[in-house]
Structures are given as C-alpha cells and as structure tokens.
Design a protein around this motif. Structure first.
Motif, short mmCIF file in Angstrom:
data_model
loop_
_atom_site.label_atom_id
_atom_site.label_comp_id
_atom_site.label_asym_id
_atom_site.label_seq_id
_atom_site.Cartn_x
_atom_site.Cartn_y
_atom_site.Cartn_z
N UNK A 1 37.87 19.81 85.41
CA UNK A 1 37.57 18.39 85.28
C UNK A 1 37.86 17.95 83.85
N UNK A 2 37.86 16.64 83.65
CA UNK A 2 38.03 16.12 82.30
C UNK A 2 39.39 15.52 82.00
N UNK A 3 40.32 15.64 82.94
CA UNK A 3 41.63 15.04 82.72
C UNK A 3 41.57 13.53 82.77
N UNK A 4 42.69 12.91 82.40
CA UNK A 4 42.74 11.46 82.44
C UNK A 4 43.92 10.93 81.67
N UNK A 5 43.89 9.63 81.42
CA UNK A 5 44.94 8.94 80.68
C UNK A 5 44.45 8.66 79.27
N UNK A 6 45.25 9.04 78.28
CA UNK A 6 44.86 8.84 76.89
C UNK A 6 46.09 8.45 76.09
N UNK A 7 45.89 7.70 75.03
CA UNK A 7 47.01 7.33 74.17
C UNK A 7 47.38 8.48 73.24
N UNK A 8 48.61 8.49 72.80
CA UNK A 8 49.05 9.50 71.84
C UNK A 8 48.14 9.47 70.61
N UNK B 1 38.65 16.59 76.48
CA UNK B 1 38.10 17.92 76.65
C UNK B 1 38.09 18.27 78.13
N UNK B 2 38.80 19.32 78.47
CA UNK B 2 38.82 19.81 79.84
C UNK B 2 37.73 20.86 80.02
N UNK C 1 54.33 14.76 75.19
CA UNK C 1 54.82 16.03 75.74
C UNK C 1 53.71 16.90 76.30
N UNK C 2 52.46 16.57 76.01
CA UNK C 2 51.33 17.32 76.57
C UNK C 2 51.01 16.88 77.99
N UNK C 3 51.67 15.84 78.47
CA UNK C 3 51.43 15.34 79.83
C UNK C 3 51.77 16.42 80.85
N UNK C 4 50.82 16.74 81.70
CA UNK C 4 50.99 17.81 82.70
C UNK C 4 49.73 17.91 83.54
N UNK C 5 49.84 18.71 84.59
CA UNK C 5 48.64 19.15 85.31
C UNK C 5 48.16 20.42 84.62
N UNK C 6 46.89 20.45 84.26
CA UNK C 6 46.32 21.59 83.55
C UNK C 6 45.49 22.43 84.53
N UNK C 7 45.75 23.75 84.49
CA UNK C 7 45.10 24.67 85.40
C UNK C 7 44.27 25.69 84.62
N UNK C 8 43.12 26.00 85.18
CA UNK C 8 42.27 27.06 84.67
C UNK C 8 42.57 28.32 85.48
N UNK C 9 42.53 29.48 84.83
CA UNK C 9 42.84 30.73 85.52
C UNK C 9 41.94 31.85 85.02
N UNK D 1 42.37 24.09 90.96
CA UNK D 1 43.26 23.15 91.63
C UNK D 1 44.03 22.26 90.65
N UNK D 2 43.60 22.25 89.41
CA UNK D 2 44.30 21.49 88.38
C UNK D 2 43.71 20.12 88.13
N UNK D 3 43.91 19.63 86.91
CA UNK D 3 43.48 18.29 86.53
C UNK D 3 44.60 17.64 85.74
N UNK D 4 44.89 16.39 86.06
CA UNK D 4 46.03 15.69 85.46
C UNK D 4 45.67 15.15 84.09
N UNK D 5 46.54 15.42 83.13
CA UNK D 5 46.43 14.84 81.79
C UNK D 5 47.69 14.02 81.54
N UNK D 6 47.52 12.75 81.23
CA UNK D 6 48.64 11.89 80.94
C UNK D 6 48.46 11.27 79.56
N UNK D 7 49.46 11.45 78.71
CA UNK D 7 49.40 10.93 77.35
C UNK D 7 50.47 9.85 77.21
N UNK D 8 50.05 8.64 76.94
CA UNK D 8 50.99 7.53 76.81
C UNK D 8 51.40 7.35 75.35
#
Length: 124
Positions: free
Chosen positions: A7-14, A19-20, A88-96, A116-123
C-alpha cells in the motif's frame, strides 16, 4: 500461507515523497530477506532495494541516496521511503520475500513470495 500486501502508492509531483508499506502474513517476515522491485510499462521487473533479517540493505544505483528500505518486525511490515521522486520512478512497485534465506539479494529469482503491487506515478 504467506501473503504480502502493498500500500501507499499514488500520484505525486517530481521532487515529492511517498512511503510504501508491505504487510506480511503467514509467518514471521523478520526471519527472511525481503525486497522491493518495480516494473514500468513495457520494461522488465527491476530491483529497487532489499534488506536482510540482520539489518543490512542493498539498493539499486538509480535510487541510492533517495530511497530507504526499513522493516518493523513487530508489525511484520517492510517499508520503502521514497524521496526526491523522478518521473522515471513511475512503475508498479512489488514487495517480495525469500522462501528460506534471511539474506538480502537483488536477484528476482531469489524471491518466492510476491505481493500484488502498488502503482506509483510521478508527474513532471
């Protein structure tokens, strides 16, 4: 049965921060190596950060000095603090989590359990 829930993903500005969190269940996560990986569209999954049960950490060169891996063994949770985020950090982040080993590793094949992953999008 081991389960990992991010959890903790979302949309954030550059330049911003996120915190995931990854909550593990089914066994004591503090006994095993754990890691964060990410996958951007059209790209292979890549290593981001990892931590051993003893507290040592590994980081990809692309995130060193910006991201911090930590774990709270009481809460069976690992975290990825991400600062100075870039598009460039925009991605789905996975815990393993490793199946048997307590060591950290940057190799995808060394990890058996995945969230299952959480999406992080950096605009920009």
């Amino acid at each position: 049965q081991v389960q990992l829930v991010e959890s903790g993903g979302g949309l954030v500005q550059a330049g911003g921060s996120l915190r995931l969190s990854c909550v593990a269940s089914g066994r004591t996560a503090g006994n095993y190596g754990m890691a964060w990986f990410r996958q951007a569209p059209g790209k292979e999954r890549e290593f981001v950060a990892a931590g051993s049960s003893g507290g040592s950490t590994l980081y990809a060169d692309s995130v060193k000095g910006r991201f911090t891996f930590s774990r709270n063994n009481v809460r069976n949770t690992v975290y990825l603090q991400m600062n100075s985020l870039k598009p460039l950090d925009t991605a789905v982040y996975y815990c393993a989590q490793r199946r048997f080993s307590s060591a950290s590793s940057s190799r995808t094949d060394d990890y058996y359990y995945w969230g299952q992953g959480t999406q992080v999008t950096v605009s920009s």
